[in-house]
Design an enzyme around this catalytic site. Structure first.
Site, short mmCIF file in Angstrom:
data_model
loop_
_atom_site.label_atom_id
_atom_site.label_comp_id
_atom_site.label_asym_id
_atom_site.label_seq_id
_atom_site.Cartn_x
_atom_site.Cartn_y
_atom_site.Cartn_z
N ARG A 109 0.84 -1.19 0.00
CA ARG A 109 0.00 0.00 0.00
C ARG A 109 0.88 1.26 0.00
O ARG A 109 1.94 1.28 0.64
CB ARG A 109 -0.85 -0.04 1.28
CG ARG A 109 -1.86 1.08 1.44
CD ARG A 109 -3.04 0.88 0.59
NE ARG A 109 -4.16 1.73 0.97
CZ ARG A 109 -5.12 2.06 0.11
NH1 ARG A 109 -5.09 1.64 -1.15
NH2 ARG A 109 -6.13 2.80 0.51
N THR A 400 -9.60 0.64 -9.52
CA THR A 400 -8.69 -0.34 -8.94
C THR A 400 -8.80 -1.51 -9.89
O THR A 400 -9.67 -1.54 -10.75
CB THR A 400 -9.21 -0.66 -7.52
OG1 THR A 400 -9.11 0.51 -6.72
CG2 THR A 400 -8.49 -1.80 -6.84
N ASN A 420 -5.94 4.38 -7.09
CA ASN A 420 -7.07 4.99 -6.42
C ASN A 420 -8.10 5.40 -7.46
O ASN A 420 -8.79 4.56 -7.99
CB ASN A 420 -6.66 6.16 -5.54
CG ASN A 420 -7.72 6.46 -4.52
OD1 ASN A 420 -8.53 5.59 -4.24
ND2 ASN A 420 -7.74 7.64 -3.98
N ASP A 442 -7.60 8.43 0.05
CA ASP A 442 -8.21 7.35 0.84
C ASP A 442 -8.12 7.63 2.34
O ASP A 442 -8.68 6.90 3.15
CB ASP A 442 -7.54 6.00 0.52
CG ASP A 442 -8.35 5.20 -0.50
OD1 ASP A 442 -9.44 5.67 -0.89
OD2 ASP A 442 -7.91 4.12 -0.90
N GLY A 497 -13.68 -1.38 -7.02
CA GLY A 497 -14.98 -0.77 -6.75
C GLY A 497 -15.07 0.02 -5.45
O GLY A 497 -16.17 0.18 -4.92
N1 GLY Z 1 -8.21 2.96 -3.46
C1 GLY Z 1 -9.20 2.00 -3.28
C2 GLY Z 1 -9.02 1.16 -2.08
O1 GLY Z 1 -7.89 1.02 -1.66
O2 GLY Z 1 -9.96 0.64 -1.52
#
Ligand code: GLY
Length: 594
Positions: A109, A400, A420, A442, A497
């Site tokens: 991440r 995504t 994202n 996010d 999604g």
């Molecule tokens: N950026 C979408 C997620 O990480 O849920």
């Protein structure tokens, strides 16, 4: 504009673009071509949103690679052929279950840069800077978090792959250098983004200076090819070498915060995956900083106490119960979830079956619970003391991509990766040819203000230097018992999604487990979603009008959407061992096996 079709789409996005003409194009372009049956293969399978990326993975499998080699090759190829979400400049999660039963979860991440501050997306009056501004958390250089994808893919390859990095990057280099023929969907998606044109390198590469690419055109990306070649020779350059300095300089020039020091400090984390069970099946899924695995297991724990099969697939009763379970899991998600390295996330309590039983007691079989009236069951009073947090809001974005791999030995990999938003921040790293994420969005930009999706979260997900933003990505592997009672691979799953990722995975899994759908039927089946706030069931408009009217009579508000998500899943046939690949009929992906 939000008409990206590997994602949550259409009217529910921030711009709520809902033009009938575009929807009919979507129908013509995607749904008509929907696969009705899974692809069968005796040995191995890769399912992804783009055939060229699936084929890159299969090429590795055929030349002696394992599922990780295939996943890494598919990931790099997606960065070339699916630039709206496949990426080098984003992040993601990789879940591996080896044939020997060992699991690994690799967290790559993005992280907030060291200079990030809690209020960095508020204007002088304390309001959230609108997304259209180049200073927002969505568009432009300040939206960029420290990318993790290159580190994650290289780490996975080094620790769990069999082939060389040069070998697994080679298909992506070829696709970028020699180009590939754009499909209707590829060309459409490149044309439709409203912000790409604002960034010269992005406008040049993806929009051909406004002379938009058409279906059938050859799309070459020489700068990206050169970047991939450099990574194949020296992957360290991205975080510690010349490329890190070039990237940091490009971001700095545009006013972004990510520095060479941030890149050097980036680290991949291996984490323990979330584990749960559902009607005898074992669930393995994504831990925090994703909310996906925890919410998925909580949802399944609540639903396990109801005989869904008896109530009937997509019946009003089942949708009512699922929506109530979704509502409760998202309520908990809002209060408790964030980066576990910075906030205490009470995972064990949230996935405890006793807690789910208490939640179940609060469900009225004939009446929707109002979200505003929801009360956490007293069994959780201790949890309330630990982490009852100030509610805050965050807009969760849509684009995504997910891909699944199973190899001939039975190793399985589920990867969900993201920039994202579609095309991320829309910034292309000058001279390097790849897009950079807007993952900073996010985080909760401001506490207590509902976002465009009405999603509410706690300060566990406030912006902080070095923190990872909360995700909903839910790469998931499901096991079943074989004849001798041993666990064996059954499903490899995931979807894009935003918040709907979690309910999309739940919808597909329940389709297979409770309603005996094959994996393609389960992926294609109409979806529904509830996320506590806004207090509504989002339903795909293929549900029957009488089902919808029963739901309304029980007090549910319904919001109709054409479609969302992109399940790219694999099921193993218990009798034959065949790999059954399902690429979502809503999109133009492909499951490829041999
Ligand atoms: N950026 C979408 C997620 O990480 O849920």
């Amino acid at each position: 504009m939000r008409i990206q079709h590997s994602s949550l789409t259409g009217c529910w996005g921030r711009s709520r673009l809902c033009l009938p003409i575009l929807i009919s194009v979507v129908l013509a372009g995607a749904l008509v071509a929907a696969p009705l049956r899974p692809v069968h293969a005796p040995h191995a399978m890769v399912a992804s949103v783009h055939e060229r990326a699936s084929r890159a993975g299969v090429e590795m499998l055929r030349s002696g690679g394992n599922a990780v080699d295939a996943a890494v090759a598919t990931g790099f190829a997606l960065a070339v052929v699916h630039p709206q979400a496949g990426n080098l400049g984003g992040g993601g999660f990789l879940l591996l279950r080896r044939a020997n039963g060992k699991t690994r979860f690799i967290d790559f991440r993005e992280k907030a840069p060291a200079a990030a501050t809690e209020n960095m997306y508020l204007d002088s009056a304390g309001n959230v800077i609108p997304e259209s501004s180049k200073n927002s958390s969505v568009v432009g250089y300040r939206a960029i978090g420290v990318p993790g994808t290159v580190a994650g893919l290289v780490y996975a390859e080094k620790h769990y792959g069999k082939l060389s990095l040069e070998k697994v990057i080679a298909p992506a280099i070829k696709l970028a250098r020699e180009g590939f023929t754009l499909t209707y969907e590829d060309a459409r998606d490149l044309k439709e983004d409203e912000y790409l044109a604002e960034f010269p390198a992005s406008k040049h590469i993806f929009l051909r200076e406004g002379n938009f690419y058409q279906p059938g055109d050859l799309f070459k990306q020489p700068e990206l090819a050169r970047t991939l070649e450099r990574l194949a020779q020296d992957p360290d350059t991205f975080y510690h070498g010349a490329m890190a300095h070039e990237l940091a300089a490009a971001i700095h020039q545009g006013g972004g915060l990510v520095t060479a020091a941030d890149l050097a400090a980036y680290e991949v984390k291996e984490r323990e995956p979330i584990r749960g069970s559902y009607r005898g099946f074992e669930i393995i899924s994504a831990p925090p900083p994703s909310s996906g695995g925890v919410a998925l297991v909580e949802i399944l724990n609540i639903l396990e106490g109801f005989d869904l099969a008896k109530l009937g697939n997509r019946s009003a009763d089942v949708i009512h119960l699922e929506a109530e379970a979704f509502r409760r899991a998202f309520y908990d998600r809002a209060d408790f979830m964030g980066d576990p390295d910075f906030a205490k996330v009470p995972v064990a309590q949230l996935i405890d079956k006793k807690y789910a039983a208490a939640w179940r007691e609060s469900i009225d079989l004939n009446r929707a619970t109002l979200s505003q009236d929801l009360k956490r069951p007293p069994i959780f009073s201790e949890l309330e003391r630990v982490a009852r947090l100030r509610p805050s809001a965050i807009r969760e974005p849509e684009n995504t991509t997910h891909y699944s791999v199973v190899d001939a030995e039975g190793n399985a990999v589920a990867v969900t990766t993201t920039l994202n938003d579609s095309f991320g921040s829309r910034v292309t790293a000058a001279g390097l040819g790849f897009l950079l994420n807007d993952e900073m969005d996010d985080f909760a930009a401001k506490q207590g203000v509902p976002n465009n999706y009405g999603l509410i979260q706690g300060p566990a997900n406030a912006i902080g230097p070095g923190k990872r933003p909360l995700s909903a990505m839910t790469p998931t592997i499901v096991l079943r018992k074989d004849g001798s009672g041993n666990s064996e691979l059954f499903l490899v799953m995931g979807s894009p999604g935003g918040p709907t990722i979690i309910t999309t995975v739940a919808n597909i899994l329940i389709g297979v487990v409770d309603f005996s759908l094959d994996i393609q039927e389960a992926v294609n089946a109409p979806r529904f979603h509830h996320q506590w706030l806004p207090d509504q069931i989002l339903v795909e408009d293929r549900l029957s009008p009488d089902t919808m009217s029963v739901l309304r009579s029980r007090g549910h508000k319904l919001s109709l959407e054409h479609f969302w998500g992109d399940g790219e899943c694999i099921m193993i046939d218990s009798r034959t061992g065949e790999r059954l690949g399902a690429s979502d009929g809503r999109n133009n992906g492909k499951a490829v096996g041999y």
